[in-house]
Design a protein around this motif. Structure first.
Motif, PDB file in Angstrom:
ATOM      1  N   LYS A   1      11.045  -8.544  -4.955  1.00 39.05           N
ATOM      2  CA  LYS A   1      12.003  -7.922  -5.867  1.00 39.05           C
ATOM      3  C   LYS A   1      12.650  -6.659  -5.301  1.00 39.05           C
ATOM      4  N   GLU A   2      12.278  -6.270  -4.090  1.00 38.61           N
ATOM      5  CA  GLU A   2      12.785  -5.017  -3.538  1.00 38.61           C
ATOM      6  C   GLU A   2      14.224  -5.113  -3.052  1.00 38.61           C
ATOM      7  N   VAL A   3      14.518  -6.131  -2.252  1.00 39.15           N
ATOM      8  CA  VAL A   3      15.856  -6.284  -1.684  1.00 39.15           C
ATOM      9  C   VAL A   3      16.280  -7.738  -1.796  1.00 39.15           C
ATOM     10  N   ASP A   4      17.463  -7.966  -2.346  1.00 39.18           N
ATOM     11  CA  ASP A   4      18.037  -9.309  -2.398  1.00 39.18           C
ATOM     12  C   ASP A   4      18.781  -9.520  -1.080  1.00 39.18           C
ATOM     13  N   ILE A   5      18.111 -10.127  -0.091  1.00 40.88           N
ATOM     14  CA  ILE A   5      18.716 -10.215   1.234  1.00 40.88           C
ATOM     15  C   ILE A   5      19.932 -11.139   1.250  1.00 40.88           C
ATOM     16  N   GLU A   6      20.019 -12.058   0.294  1.00 38.03           N
ATOM     17  CA  GLU A   6      21.225 -12.894   0.212  1.00 38.03           C
ATOM     18  C   GLU A   6      22.454 -12.040  -0.080  1.00 38.03           C
TER      19      GLU A   6
END
Length: 205
Positions: free
Chosen positions: A182-187
């Motif tokens: 939940k930290e970074v939405d790499i998409e």
């Protein structure tokens, strides 16, 4: 009738692969039995042996199902007529989008990183996987060398080191999203992530 039988067999095989993803993720490779997978799929243990030689074969086919489409897509990009900069960025984009949004790809890495004890019986599979990784890294080295020859990438780059960093970033992003989903939405952050790596390689204007 033959066509229906073939379709039903393929449906059973896919159900077993889906259950294998689920059960291996929950119990890990060592503690999972073929009976566990058969029960989850709602078939007999004999049905498992109809499609797979043993647990190791099922494990390998599961990873083929998860990784081969991405691997084939990545290696096909090496054949495209792209600049070194476009090539590295394009490969990274394909990887990040699958790492962020392909459930089978992510589940397979979760099993590999966190749910598998690499026993002797799995070594042939592991070595095959490592071979593809090595080929990818060596191709990345060649791309970086070409970028230097074209005057686009920094002259002080060591291709072997830059390729190792490139591969480590890709692998690390998968691990990061599994540990901190939940930290970074790499998409959504795919372009900034690509830019950060590329900026470390590009020659200053």
């Amino acid at each position: 009738m033959a066509r229906k039988t073939k379709e039903e067999a393929e449906k059973t095989r896919q159900a077993l692969l889906d259950s294998a993803f689920k059960v291996f993720s929950e119990k890990g490779y060592a503690k999972t039995t073929l009976q566990d997978i058969a029960q989850d799929a709602g078939v007999t243990r004999g049905a498992v042996y109809w499609h797979f030689k043993n647990k190791t074969d099922l494990f390998e086919k599961l990873f083929d199902c998860a990784f081969m489409p991405v691997r084939d897509l990545l290696f096909s990009k090496f054949e495209e007529d792209l600049s070194p900069k476009e090539m590295l960025a394009g490969l990274m984009r394909v990887w990040i989008l699958h790492a962020g949004g392909d459930n089978n790809f992510r589940a397979a890495f979760e099993i590999m990183f966190n749910k598998t004890e690499w026993s002797e019986e799995l070594m042939p599979f592991k070595m095959k996987f490592r071979e593809y990784e090595y080929k990818f890294i060596k191709r990345a080295e060649k791309i970086i060398e070409q970028g230097q020859a074209d005057g686009v990438f920094r002259e002080d780059l060591v291709p072997e080191v830059a390729a190792a960093q490139y591969f480590s970033i890709l692998l690390g992003l998968v691990q990061y999203t599994l540990i901190f989903p939940k930290e970074v939405d790499i998409e959504k952050e795919v372009e900034p992530l690509i830019a950060m790596f590329m900026n470390s390689c590009l020659k200053e204007n």
